[in-house]
Motif scaffolding. Structure first.
Motif, PDB file in Angstrom:
ATOM      1  N   ALA A   1      -4.857  -0.599 117.149  1.00  0.00           N
ATOM      2  CA  ALA A   1      -3.779  -1.264 116.593  1.00  0.00           C
ATOM      3  C   ALA A   1      -2.764  -0.278 116.010  1.00  0.00           C
ATOM      4  CB  ALA A   1      -4.161  -2.216 115.683  1.00  0.00           C
ATOM      5  N   ILE A   2      -2.928   0.940 115.790  1.00  0.00           N
ATOM      6  CA  ILE A   2      -2.188   1.993 115.086  1.00  0.00           C
ATOM      7  C   ILE A   2      -1.752   2.993 115.897  1.00  0.00           C
ATOM      8  CG2 ILE A   2      -2.935   1.222 112.881  1.00  0.00           C
ATOM      9  CD1 ILE A   2      -4.434   3.970 112.686  1.00  0.00           C
ATOM     10  N   GLY A   3      -0.516   3.451 115.487  1.00  0.00           N
ATOM     11  CA  GLY A   3      -0.001   4.865 115.876  1.00  0.00           C
ATOM     12  C   GLY A   3       0.230   5.541 114.810  1.00  0.00           C
ATOM     13  N   VAL A   4      -0.144   6.954 114.926  1.00  0.00           N
ATOM     14  CA  VAL A   4       0.096   7.801 113.650  1.00  0.00           C
ATOM     15  C   VAL A   4       1.097   9.026 114.023  1.00  0.00           C
ATOM     16  CG1 VAL A   4      -0.928   9.026 111.619  1.00  0.00           C
ATOM     17  CG2 VAL A   4      -2.206   7.202 112.845  1.00  0.00           C
ATOM     18  N   VAL A   5       2.053   9.383 113.427  1.00  0.00           N
ATOM     19  CA  VAL A   5       2.849  10.527 113.309  1.00  0.00           C
ATOM     20  C   VAL A   5       2.372  11.510 111.890  1.00  0.00           C
ATOM     21  CG1 VAL A   5       5.195  11.441 113.427  1.00  0.00           C
ATOM     22  CG2 VAL A   5       4.611   9.506 114.566  1.00  0.00           C
ATOM     23  N   PHE A   6       1.711  12.461 112.348  1.00  0.00           N
ATOM     24  CA  PHE A   6       1.170  13.227 111.304  1.00  0.00           C
ATOM     25  C   PHE A   6       2.243  14.346 110.773  1.00  0.00           C
ATOM     26  CE2 PHE A   6      -2.411  12.099 113.765  1.00  0.00           C
ATOM     27  CZ  PHE A   6      -3.296  11.435 113.080  1.00  0.00           C
ATOM     28  N   GLN A   7       2.026  14.920 109.754  1.00  0.00           N
ATOM     29  CA  GLN A   7       2.972  15.912 109.212  1.00  0.00           C
ATOM     30  C   GLN A   7       3.251  17.008 110.039  1.00  0.00           C
ATOM     31  OE1 GLN A   7       2.184  17.355 105.215  1.00  0.00           O
ATOM     32  NE2 GLN A   7       2.677  15.287 104.357  1.00  0.00           N
ATOM     33  N   SER A   8       2.164  17.437 110.831  1.00  0.00           N
ATOM     34  CA  SER A   8       2.533  18.444 111.949  1.00  0.00           C
ATOM     35  C   SER A   8       2.195  17.689 113.198  1.00  0.00           C
ATOM     36  CB  SER A   8       1.491  19.763 111.832  1.00  0.00           C
ATOM     37  OG  SER A   8       0.236  19.281 111.729  1.00  0.00           O
ATOM     38  N   PRO A   9       3.210  17.978 114.175  1.00  0.00           N
ATOM     39  CA  PRO A   9       3.118  17.180 115.468  1.00  0.00           C
ATOM     40  C   PRO A   9       1.855  17.289 116.212  1.00  0.00           C
ATOM     41  CG  PRO A   9       5.347  18.204 115.205  1.00  0.00           C
ATOM     42  CD  PRO A   9       4.371  18.807 114.188  1.00  0.00           C
ATOM     43  N   SER A  10       1.499  16.354 116.815  1.00  0.00           N
ATOM     44  CA  SER A  10       0.032  16.232 117.443  1.00  0.00           C
ATOM     45  C   SER A  10       0.490  16.540 119.111  1.00  0.00           C
ATOM     46  CB  SER A  10      -0.662  15.157 117.508  1.00  0.00           C
ATOM     47  OG  SER A  10      -0.953  14.764 116.226  1.00  0.00           O
ATOM     48  N   LEU A  11       0.937  17.581 119.277  1.00  0.00           N
ATOM     49  CA  LEU A  11       1.307  17.992 120.598  1.00  0.00           C
ATOM     50  C   LEU A  11       0.879  19.646 121.001  1.00  0.00           C
ATOM     51  CD1 LEU A  11       5.171  17.261 120.213  1.00  0.00           C
ATOM     52  CD2 LEU A  11       3.696  15.917 121.331  1.00  0.00           C
ATOM     53  N   ASP A  12       0.592  19.612 122.225  1.00  0.00           N
ATOM     54  CA  ASP A  12       0.325  20.923 122.643  1.00  0.00           C
ATOM     55  C   ASP A  12       1.485  21.798 123.040  1.00  0.00           C
ATOM     56  OD1 ASP A  12      -0.732  23.114 124.304  1.00  0.00           O
ATOM     57  OD2 ASP A  12      -2.331  22.403 124.970  1.00  0.00           O
ATOM     58  N   GLY A  13       1.948  22.673 122.179  1.00  0.00           N
ATOM     59  CA  GLY A  13       3.171  23.737 122.575  1.00  0.00           C
ATOM     60  C   GLY A  13       3.249  24.168 123.803  1.00  0.00           C
ATOM     61  N   LYS A  14       2.066  24.652 124.406  1.00  0.00           N
ATOM     62  CA  LYS A  14       2.023  25.553 125.554  1.00  0.00           C
ATOM     63  C   LYS A  14       2.223  24.560 126.878  1.00  0.00           C
ATOM     64  CE  LYS A  14      -0.163  29.692 124.097  1.00  0.00           C
ATOM     65  NZ  LYS A  14      -0.306  29.380 122.724  1.00  0.00           N
ATOM     66  N   LEU A  15       2.256  23.340 126.809  1.00  0.00           N
ATOM     67  CA  LEU A  15       2.441  22.474 127.856  1.00  0.00           C
ATOM     68  C   LEU A  15       3.838  21.737 127.873  1.00  0.00           C
ATOM     69  CD1 LEU A  15      -1.222  20.578 127.899  1.00  0.00           C
ATOM     70  CD2 LEU A  15      -0.495  22.784 129.108  1.00  0.00           C
ATOM     71  N   THR A  16       4.110  21.171 128.926  1.00  0.00           N
ATOM     72  CA  THR A  16       5.540  20.718 129.100  1.00  0.00           C
ATOM     73  C   THR A  16       5.473  19.249 128.372  1.00  0.00           C
ATOM     74  OG1 THR A  16       5.247  19.725 131.133  1.00  0.00           O
ATOM     75  CG2 THR A  16       5.800  21.882 131.040  1.00  0.00           C
ATOM     76  N   VAL A  17       6.750  18.774 128.330  1.00  0.00           N
ATOM     77  CA  VAL A  17       6.995  17.382 127.498  1.00  0.00           C
ATOM     78  C   VAL A  17       6.321  16.572 128.400  1.00  0.00           C
ATOM     79  CG1 VAL A  17       8.673  15.786 127.232  1.00  0.00           C
ATOM     80  CG2 VAL A  17       9.127  18.174 126.545  1.00  0.00           C
ATOM     81  N   ARG A  18       6.477  16.487 129.745  1.00  0.00           N
ATOM     82  CA  ARG A  18       5.750  15.533 130.567  1.00  0.00           C
ATOM     83  C   ARG A  18       4.215  15.554 130.550  1.00  0.00           C
ATOM     84  NH1 ARG A  18       7.564  12.567 134.855  1.00  0.00           N
ATOM     85  NH2 ARG A  18       9.291  13.682 135.048  1.00  0.00           N
ATOM     86  N   GLU A  19       3.727  16.752 130.419  1.00  0.00           N
ATOM     87  CA  GLU A  19       2.292  17.171 130.536  1.00  0.00           C
ATOM     88  C   GLU A  19       1.880  16.335 129.144  1.00  0.00           C
ATOM     89  OE1 GLU A  19       2.188  21.165 133.243  1.00  0.00           O
ATOM     90  OE2 GLU A  19       2.224  21.252 131.136  1.00  0.00           O
TER      91      GLU A  19
END
Lengths: 275, 315
Positions: B79-97
């Motif tokens: 039921a939740i979404g979380v935006v952490f202090q440091s983004p949970s993204l893979d910088g090496k991959l593209t936006v779409r990926e």
């Protein structure tokens, strides 16, 4: 428990239309799939980095194998050249390096925040470990295939290789190595400590696995026999069609590999549950 | 009578001997933008980490739609979404990926997954950067993508831990317009921690967090309501001394905050000339008159500045 939140998963923005809830199994498979996909995408994105992990051991093999060509005499291996003897051991090194460098991302992911995003997904920790292992397995299989292109140069004809056995040994050894390294990465949680572990523990274990020289008898032999990597290298040797005379048999090697793979998988899942 | 979407009772936490949170009670209504306002180290990040299951809950209860849940349970995570202090993204991959990874992680495949990717691109307003690697994006774009990531499974509650830290003023405003649009459009409840008064001012209600407790929960307007109409901020060489002299000579409510004196008064234009009767020549460096904001409300409630931590970067 089935409250409204389930039905609202993936409702399109702008509408609150209910969609079918995602089943628990699909959720678990989703996490495994996503983590596998991530490592595969990174393999494609960072081709040169992963190729380097094949090229470097191959170079080492060429230099050591050619360098020892005249001085290499092992009783019981009279018609085996140094190039041929070291080839399976170097394949073992490719497996080791790849699992070390791909599980290093566990530490980076914890520090970057990527992992927090995975942990908040309603799935189990086991899927996290399985997804990572699946990703590394794909990388290792691609690398092993490339590495095996050089097999004829080492005196292993492709037709004589037991491919099925080779695949089984690679899959088991990779699972054991990747999950064990996953535990180290998770517990140490520092790239420096992980590097230290690699040079102080993992590399020496590889060196005394029968990769470079057959195990001598006496206390050293006992250490070699207690080293799980010995069974990985022995398995690779057997799969390539030139089993080592006094090394563990293929059956024993496979049994030990199954045991280590299972144990380290359980250890990795336990480690992630402990946070 | 519907239950609040999120209800917290008796939450407490300690790191070793240090008590970080003490008997926290909160009630967040569906569709609210709920702020946790406090300086760094006040315990608001720990509170979010407890609510999202990142730290195991040791004391207290969490209810979602009236149902008692363990924060680390799948029901809550669903039921939740979380935006952490440091983004949970893979910088090496593209936006779409990155969006594909999230959609896949939540069990989507085929056309549904591709739909989710497109929705995520639209949500992050990064359609024209779909094939850029995330590490090449600006801080504001990364935040938008990370928020789209958290909103992709259409959570009931979106938790955000200092989401605008490190963003410039333009990105800050753009991000909040973006969040407010998502809140209006989907009715997603937002719980956001911040030490920025201008960020808290955008919330429908604000919990003032200080030293591990919730001091007060109210709308931004109500929090500022008790304050004097004007706020005179005087930059002075000896702020403590000047504050004491102003209080003694003029009977005003003057307090030293760092190297500034804050004076709350209803008639700033009357006070300012009188200030110079009390101050020594050359003592006053700057004088500013402004409306009180949530930083002043925080100071009035707790006696402490929102910027009391050196790592802070309040506006």
């Amino acid at each position: 428990m089935n409250h409204a939140a389930d039905a609202e998963l993936f409702g399109a923005p702008g509408s609150r239309t209910a969609r079918a809830p995602i089943s628990a199994l699909r959720q678990e498979l989703g996490v495994i799939h996503a983590l596998w996909l991530r490592d595969t995408l990174r393999l494609i994105r960072e081709r040169s980095r992963w190729l380097g992990l094949v090229a470097q051991p191959l170079m080492l093999w060429g230099i050591l194998g050619a360098g020892f060509a005249d001085s290499f005499h092992i009783p019981g291996y009279e018609d085996v050249s140094s190039l041929q003897y070291m080839f399976p051991g170097i394949l073992g090194m490719v497996l080791l390096f790849t699992s070390i460098f791909s599980t290093m991302s566990v530490i980076e992911d914890r520090q970057s925040g990527f992992l927090q995003g995975v942990l908040v997904v309603p799935a189990s920790r086991a899927s996290l470990v399985l997804g990572k292992t699946a990703g590394v397995t794909t990388i290792v299989l691609v690398q092993s295939a490339l590495f095996m292109l050089a097999a004829p140069l080492a005196g292993y004809a492709w037709g004589a290789v037991h491919w099925g056995t080779l695949l089984a040994v690679i899959l088991l050894a990779n699972t054991a190595l990747t999950c064990a390294n996953f535990v180290f990465a998770w517990v140490l949680n520092s790239t420096q400590a992980y590097h230290a572990l690699m040079s102080v523990v993992l590399m020496p274990l590889w060196m005394i696995s029968g990769a470079m020289f057959p195990p001598p008898s006496g206390w050293f032999g006992v250490v070699v026999a207690a080293n799980p990597m010995t069974y990985g290298v022995a398995g690779l040797r057997a799969a390539l069609g030139v089993p080592a005379g006094d090394a563990p048999s293929l059956a024993v090697s496979l049994a030990v590999l199954v045991g280590s793979a299972g144990l380290s998988l359980v250890a990795a899942i336990a480690a992630t549950r402990r946070r | 009578m519907t239950a609040p979407v999120l209800q917290v009772t008796g939450l407490a936490h300690r790191f070793g001997a240090r008590e970080v949170l003490r008997s926290v009670d909160l009630s967040v209504e569906s569709g609210e933008v709920f702020g946790l306002l406090g300086p760094n180290g006040s315990g608001k990040s720990t509170l979010l980490n407890l609510l999202t299951g990142s730290i195991p809950l040791s004391a207290g209860e969490v209810r979602l739609d009236g149902v008692l849940l363990r924060p680390e349970s799948r029901e809550l995570r669903r039921a939740i979404g979380v935006v952490f202090q440091s983004p949970s993204l893979d910088g090496k991959l593209t936006v779409r990926e990155n969006l594909r990874l999230v959609a896949t992680m939540y069990g989507l495949t085929g056309a549904a997954r591709r739909d989710a990717e497109e929705r995520g691109l639209a949500l992050a307003r990064l359609g024209d950067r779909a094939d850029s690697r995330v590490q090449e994006l600006s801080g504001g774009m990364k935040r938008r993508l990370d928020i789209a990531r958290a909103l992709l499974p259409a959570p009931r509650v979106l938790f955000m831990d200092e989401p605008t830290a490190g963003l410039d003023e333009v990105s800050f405003r753009a991000l909040w317009e973006h969040l407010e649009a998502a809140n209006r459009r989907d009715g997603v409840t937002i719980v956001v921690s911040t030490h920025r008064p201008d960020e808290a001012a955008r919330c429908s209600r604000v919990a003032v967090v200080d030293q591990g407790t919730i001091v007060r929960v109210a709308t931004p307007a109500a929090l500022c309501a008790g304050l004097a109409r004007d706020r005179v901020v005087v930059g002075a060489s000896d702020a403590t001394g000047l504050a004491a002299r102003l209080t003694a000579a003029l009977g005003v409510d003057a307090a030293a905050v760092g190297d500034e004196v804050h004076v709350g008064c209803d008639d700033g234009h009357v006070f300012v000339p009188r200030l110079f009767e009390v101050a020594q020549p050359g003592e006053v460096r700057t004088v500013a008159v402004r409306r009180p904001d949530l930083a002043d409300a925080f100071l009035a409630l707790t006696g402490r500045s929102l910027e009391s931590d050196t790592t802070g970067e309040a506006a």
